[in-house]
Design a protein around this motif. Structure first.
Motif: not given
Length: 233
Positions: A199-201, A206-208, A212
């Motif tokens: 979930d990119g958390a 950063g996202p992706g 991650q």
């Protein structure tokens, strides 16, 4: 310290697990797992084959709550041929199923309930459970739902590790480098991350998924333990 990437979200294997597996394999992630629910048996079997063919250690984590499902998952682990069976709460019933399979077994200590799974206290009960389980022949370590526990987590991890005397994997809600460091400092041998990465958390990244996973690998390397190695063939 072993980083185990779980192809799961909210305690279920995700439908697009194979796509995420490819990303993890491209980064050399050496420990990869999935849950006993979320995909049909034939797809879990294929997923395990892809993990092992890529040279990684494969993990199946049991989160089913009833006895029949847990024993059935242990039988599935044998048939699928995973390297490690994580979780579950009925060690005495699972151990005969695993006998002679060569599968390493690391059950949950303490009272585990709900879905996603939650670890219930008090700490003394969790520690006593850890000591008892670790003393069983055929139990190779423990799978501790540390941050699914509503209390002081790092001291609890340390007490469980001391009581077990065997490797302890910290599972559930690891979403920051600080928690990885805390688990390592308390004596944990490894940890799992699934939902946070998918979930990119994971904090500070950063996202992706690739970004991650790289951040998690960097966090592990920074504590001086190195990213977990690959499976011996």
């Amino acid at each position: 310290m072993d980083f185990i990437f779980m192809l799961t979200r909210n305690d279920r294997t995700v439908q697009d697990a194979a796509d995420h597996l490819a990303v993890a394999q491209s980064l050399g992630v050496g420990h990869i797992g999935f849950k006993d629910i979320g995909l049909p048996f034939d797809r879990l079997h294929a997923l395990n084959r892809m993990i092992r063919d890529g040279g990684a250690v494969s993990y199946l984590e049991v989160v089913s709550e009833d006895r029949e499902s847990e024993v059935a998952s242990a039988r599935a682990a044998v048939e699928i041929g995973v390297d490690v069976l994580l979780g579950g709460t009925r060690a005495e019933e699972v151990l005969p199923v695993l006998a002679g399979s060569g599968i390493r077994y690391m059950p949950f200590p303490g009272r585990v309930t709900g879905h996603p799974s939650v670890l219930n206290g008090p700490v003394e009960e969790i520690v006593a459970s850890a000591a008892r389980l670790a003393g069983l022949e055929g139990v190779h370590g423990l799978d501790l739902l540390a941050w699914r526990f509503a209390g002081e987590v790092p001291p609890m991890i340390a007490r469980v590790c001391a009581a077990a005397g065997k490797p302890v994997i910290v599972a559930g809600s690891i979403e920051s480098a600080d928690r990885i460091v805390a688990a390592a400092s308390a004596g944990a041998a490894g940890f799992t991350i699934g939902t946070a990465a998918l979930d990119g958390a994971f904090k500070g990244a950063g996202p992706g998924l690739e970004t991650q996973l790289r951040a998690i690998q960097t966090a592990v390397a920074a504590i001086g333990h190195g990213v977990g190695g690959r499976r011996e063939r």
